[in-house]
Design a protein around this motif. Structure first.
Motif, PDB file in Angstrom:
ATOM      1  N   TYR A 145      38.595  40.369  48.474  1.00 24.04           N
ATOM      2  CA  TYR A 145      37.492  40.302  47.509  1.00 24.04           C
ATOM      3  C   TYR A 145      37.356  41.631  46.758  1.00 24.04           C
ATOM      4  O   TYR A 145      36.253  42.105  46.510  1.00 24.04           O
ATOM      5  N   GLY A 146      38.471  42.196  46.414  1.00 25.63           N
ATOM      6  CA  GLY A 146      38.474  43.385  45.572  1.00 25.63           C
ATOM      7  C   GLY A 146      38.267  44.689  46.289  1.00 25.63           C
ATOM      8  O   GLY A 146      38.415  45.751  45.695  1.00 25.63           O
ATOM      9  N   LEU A 182      51.079  49.828  40.856  1.00 22.74           N
ATOM     10  CA  LEU A 182      52.035  49.794  41.968  1.00 22.74           C
ATOM     11  C   LEU A 182      52.982  48.612  41.839  1.00 22.74           C
ATOM     12  O   LEU A 182      54.181  48.719  42.078  1.00 22.74           O
ATOM     13  N   LYS A 183      52.405  47.462  41.446  1.00 20.03           N
ATOM     14  CA  LYS A 183      53.235  46.275  41.359  1.00 20.03           C
ATOM     15  C   LYS A 183      54.262  46.380  40.250  1.00 20.03           C
ATOM     16  O   LYS A 183      55.332  45.784  40.312  1.00 20.03           O
ATOM     17  N   ARG A 196      44.988  50.201  39.650  1.00 21.57           N
ATOM     18  CA  ARG A 196      45.858  50.880  40.620  1.00 21.57           C
ATOM     19  C   ARG A 196      46.856  49.883  41.226  1.00 21.57           C
ATOM     20  O   ARG A 196      48.038  50.156  41.341  1.00 21.57           O
ATOM     21  N   THR A 197      46.345  48.701  41.587  1.00 24.26           N
ATOM     22  CA  THR A 197      47.220  47.689  42.171  1.00 24.26           C
ATOM     23  C   THR A 197      48.285  47.271  41.161  1.00 24.26           C
ATOM     24  O   THR A 197      49.461  47.144  41.490  1.00 24.26           O
ATOM     25  N   ASN A 203      60.186  55.346  44.841  1.00 25.66           N
ATOM     26  CA  ASN A 203      59.053  54.579  44.317  1.00 25.66           C
ATOM     27  C   ASN A 203      57.725  55.304  44.558  1.00 25.66           C
ATOM     28  O   ASN A 203      57.560  55.973  45.574  1.00 25.66           O
ATOM     29  N   GLU A 253      36.153  41.120  38.861  1.00 23.73           N
ATOM     30  CA  GLU A 253      35.956  42.452  39.423  1.00 23.73           C
ATOM     31  C   GLU A 253      36.995  42.817  40.471  1.00 23.73           C
ATOM     32  O   GLU A 253      37.168  43.983  40.789  1.00 23.73           O
ATOM     33  N   PHE A 254      37.653  41.818  41.030  1.00 27.36           N
ATOM     34  CA  PHE A 254      38.566  42.204  42.101  1.00 27.36           C
ATOM     35  C   PHE A 254      39.993  41.761  41.889  1.00 27.36           C
ATOM     36  O   PHE A 254      40.858  42.055  42.699  1.00 27.36           O
ATOM     37  N   HIS A 255      40.256  41.053  40.815  1.00 24.27           N
ATOM     38  CA  HIS A 255      41.628  40.605  40.623  1.00 24.27           C
ATOM     39  C   HIS A 255      42.441  41.697  39.936  1.00 24.27           C
ATOM     40  O   HIS A 255      42.151  42.074  38.809  1.00 24.27           O
ATOM     41  N   ASP A 256      43.426  42.195  40.651  1.00 18.98           N
ATOM     42  CA  ASP A 256      44.362  43.158  40.095  1.00 18.98           C
ATOM     43  C   ASP A 256      43.682  44.393  39.491  1.00 18.98           C
ATOM     44  O   ASP A 256      43.530  44.526  38.290  1.00 18.98           O
ATOM     45  N   LEU A 314      56.444  46.833  48.521  1.00 18.42           N
ATOM     46  CA  LEU A 314      55.833  47.641  47.459  1.00 18.42           C
ATOM     47  C   LEU A 314      54.519  47.011  46.991  1.00 18.42           C
ATOM     48  O   LEU A 314      53.548  47.718  46.707  1.00 18.42           O
ATOM     49  N   ASP A 315      54.502  45.715  46.929  1.00 21.77           N
ATOM     50  CA  ASP A 315      53.288  44.999  46.509  1.00 21.77           C
ATOM     51  C   ASP A 315      52.162  45.185  47.513  1.00 21.77           C
ATOM     52  O   ASP A 315      50.983  45.204  47.144  1.00 21.77           O
ATOM     53  N   THR A 373      55.680  49.139  39.203  1.00 21.47           N
ATOM     54  CA  THR A 373      56.649  50.223  39.374  1.00 21.47           C
ATOM     55  C   THR A 373      57.985  49.642  39.803  1.00 21.47           C
ATOM     56  O   THR A 373      58.054  48.890  40.767  1.00 21.47           O
ATOM     57  N   PRO A 374      59.049  49.972  39.088  1.00 20.15           N
ATOM     58  CA  PRO A 374      60.344  49.430  39.500  1.00 20.15           C
ATOM     59  C   PRO A 374      60.798  50.009  40.830  1.00 20.15           C
ATOM     60  O   PRO A 374      60.371  51.090  41.225  1.00 20.15           O
ATOM     61  N   ILE A 375      61.619  49.276  41.500  1.00 19.52           N
ATOM     62  CA  ILE A 375      62.156  49.740  42.790  1.00 19.52           C
ATOM     63  C   ILE A 375      63.038  50.944  42.545  1.00 19.52           C
ATOM     64  O   ILE A 375      63.902  50.911  41.688  1.00 19.52           O
ATOM     65  N   HIS A 404      41.263  34.486  43.669  1.00 19.26           N
ATOM     66  CA  HIS A 404      42.043  35.633  44.124  1.00 19.26           C
ATOM     67  C   HIS A 404      41.304  36.393  45.218  1.00 19.26           C
ATOM     68  O   HIS A 404      40.778  37.483  44.993  1.00 19.26           O
TER      69      HIS A 404
END
Lengths: 309, 356
Positions: free
Chosen positions: A196-197, B351-352, B347-348, A222, B341-344, A179-180, B354-356, A129
């Motif tokens: 990288y995070g 946001l993802k 906060r991210t 939103n 440490e960095f996947h999702d 949004l993503d 949250t419904p439209i 990722h």
């Protein structure tokens, strides 16, 4: 050139400069010395229309719309200029102008079909990722066969919204993509959220575009939109370049968050470029930000019927 | 499309006697092709003939940088005889606007010093051109880099390459799948393209100096923001192909304050106090990476460049000025963090979800 001190004066100067650089064939280039291209032609035309007080300007916009229509290819796409078949990212701009001048319905529908067909390439990161966004969501690319990015996705969504096509599944996916791609700190950049995070930084222009698109697509409640508005309200205070300020104010206005001193900001931005060679994009965006809101300019026509002027 | 057929065994930067504007217009493509056999014979690489690189100590941006640049050019044999009447395009690194960050973009004071140095050598014109890779608003990038007022004061033109008209140029090296480049027409105006990068570590390719800096010449209207076409084609081969197509004449590296760690944007400032100048960009970049205590052979594009564009072997680089060891400091390379440490980040995720 003497600096104009108020809204009416600079708007008239900006319109006069655009008129004086309108070329044959109808349209504008990115610079005075570059060839006519679709994006500056559309934004300059929309700027004239947004501050319309003269039928001559409407005529100029219609001529531009006709010229762009004549460059449309059989598959509905529009190149960035007359010499290009690719990339096609300027296609939504043509739709906006045709919608604003209420002409070329058939061409606009063909263009929309092309936009809906030609989208970005997703990719699978697997377990690696590297980037923080969802790489499988599909929006629109700058260049065919590349990944989806924020600005071309916003361009496409604004065009789809103008033609009332936001219920299409691809438009809905485009909204999800925007949004993503919202940055953790609020706002948008070109389209990488983290690498990288590490979160990347927002920029005013893509944020204004994303806010315009999401608002026109009914997603203004939103939390990403709210955070984007907050970012722009803070940032635009120090911005005087027309491109960033223009899209920033257009986005805030579309979200009902136009700053009270927007006219003053636009006057300062015009003064900033007053003694520089004419840039159709800069002038068009300043006029567009100063005039009729984009949702009224392009968002109120019905899809059906060719009412070509 | 303009053909640029050249044997890829050629050391392309050695085609210095072929007028680069003519090369781009195609008028001299035939000349280049005609010269091909002779140049292969004259300069059959490898091994490269020795390239000169000048390294100067420059402790800060407040000192007389113009004198340092002039001295470097003189040491390299670049004087009025070679510069007089020429059009000089300076290509700095202005990748993204971020005020108050001297480690992201080429420092405006160094750009000004280079302008003055070339003017003193009687260049016909000196102008600055760049196509920022992350933003469309080049005015904003110029302003927030602190460059706008300096250019205005010096009466130097800035050209936004992202929105330039283009020439289609055949890719002469073809290490990447790209058959051609859409190069800005502004390149035709210049006799010399001077790469003026910031010295940085880079999270994708290890280090970015004068060769990678050339990504910024490609118009975003054709390549996007970021210039994703190059990523798709492979960053490493694209760097080399692009340099073979553009054929920059000189590099002047801003290593006064560089960037270490997560470059090209999010890394930390690193004071090095060096300026590196040279006519062969591979040799310049190899020297600059050594100043970061990085072995250039570990940077993939430099290792490959050694077979096509110039030498990275220190024995083939004639070092002028300060010895590398007198200035070199270890730059922290980018370290990929553990995936967890960095996947999702929370906060991210929020946001993802949250419904439209």
């Amino acid at each position: 050139m003497r600096e104009p001190s108020n809204r009416k004066v600079w708007i008239e100067q900006a319109r006069a400069r655009l008129r004086s650089t309108d070329r044959s064939p109808a349209g504008w280039g990115y610079r005075c010395d570059t060839k006519v291209a679709v994006e500056p032609t559309v934004l300059a035309s929309l700027g004239l229309l947004a501050t319309l007080d003269d039928e001559l300007d409407r005529h100029i916009a219609v001529e531009s719309a006709n010229r762009i229509a004549s460059s449309q290819r059989f598959d509905g796409s529009i190149g960035v200029d007359d010499d290009s078949t690719s990339p096609e990212w300027a296609t939504p701009f043509a739709v906006l102008l045709w919608t604003a001048v209420r002409s070329h319905s058939r061409e606009a529908e063909l263009a929309l079909d092309r936009i809906l067909y030609r989208r970005g390439d997703p990719f699978d990161q697997g377990n690696d990722h590297v980037v923080g966004h969802n790489t499988k969501l599909v929006g629109w690319p700058w260049v065919e066969k590349t990944h989806s990015w924020v600005e071309p996705t916003a361009h496409a969504l604004i065009a789809l919204a103008a033609r009332r096509r936001i219920d299409h599944p691809h438009a809905q996916e485009g909204v999800r993509l925007l949004l993503d791609r919202a940055l953790p700190s609020g706002g948008w950049n070109y389209g990488n959220t983290t690498v990288y995070g590490r979160p990347l930084r927002p920029q005013p222009e893509p944020t204004g575009l994303a806010l315009s698109a999401l608002s026109l697509c009914g997603a203004s409640a939103n939390s990403a939109v709210v955070a984007g508005i907050a970012y722009l309200q803070q940032t635009l205070k120090d911005i005087r370049t027309p491109r960033s300020l223009g899209w920033g104010l257009i986005g805030l206005t579309a979200c009902g968050a136009r700053p009270q001193n927007a006219d003053e900001m636009l006057t300062q931005a015009y003064n900033y470029i007053a003694d520089q060679p004419t840039s159709a994009i800069d002038l068009g965006l300043l006029l567009l930000a100063a005039g009729e809101p984009i949702e009224r300019l392009v968002g109120t026509v019905e899809r059906q019927g060719d009412d070509r002027l | 499309m303009i053909p640029a057929k050249i044997d890829d065994k050629l050391f392309l930067n050695d085609l210095i006697h072929v007028d680069r504007r003519g090369f781009l217009t195609g008028a001299s493509a035939a000349i280049a092709a005609g010269l091909g056999a002779r140049l292969v014979a004259d300069h059959a690489p490898p091994p490269w003939r020795t390239r000169s690189v000048f390294v100067a100590r420059a402790s800060s941006y407040q000192i007389d940088l113009e004198s340092i640049v002039k001295r470097g050019l003189a040491e390299l044999g670049i004087g009025p005889k070679r510069v007089r009447g020429k059009s000089i395009l300076l290509k700095p690194n202005l990748v993204e606007p971020y005020p108050g960050s001297p480690h992201i973009n080429t420092h405006p004071v160094l750009i000004a010093a280079v302008v003055e140095a070339f003017r003193s050598l009687e260049a016909r014109e000196v102008f600055v051109a760049e196509g920022p890779g992350h933003v469309r608003d080049a005015r904003l990038a110029v302003e927030q880099a602190g460059l706008a007022d300096i250019l205005k004061h010096l009466k130097v033109e800035f050209i936004d390459l992202n929105h330039d008209d283009v020439d289609r140029i055949e890719n002469p090296l073809r290490l990447s799948p790209l058959a051609e480049f859409h190069l800005p027409k502004t390149l035709r105006r210049a006799d010399w393209v001077v790469s003026l990068p910031k010295l940085k570590t880079h999270h994708w390719v290890g280090a970015t100096v004068s060769l990678k800096n050339l990504f910024g010449v490609l118009p975003g209207v054709r390549y996007g923001w970021p210039k994703n076409v190059l990523h798709q084609a492979g960053i490493v081969p694209s760097i080399l192909d692009l340099n073979a197509a553009v054929r920059p004449r000189l590099a002047i590296v801003d290593g006064i304050v560089g960037m270490e760690g997560d470059g090209p944007i999010m890394g930390s400032p690193k004071e090095l106090g060096a300026i590196v100048i040279g006519e062969n960009l591979v040799a310049v970049d190899a020297t600059a990476t050594r100043l970061m205590r990085i072995d250039p052979a570990t940077i993939e594009y430099l290792a490959i460049a050694d077979r096509h564009l110039g030498p990275i072997d220190a024995r083939r680089i004639r070092q002028i000025g300060e010895p590398i060891d007198a200035l070199a400091r270890r730059f922290e390379p980018f370290k990929k963090p553990p995936t967890a440490e960095f996947h999702d980040s929370p906060r991210t995720r929020s946001l993802k979800e949250t419904p439209i």
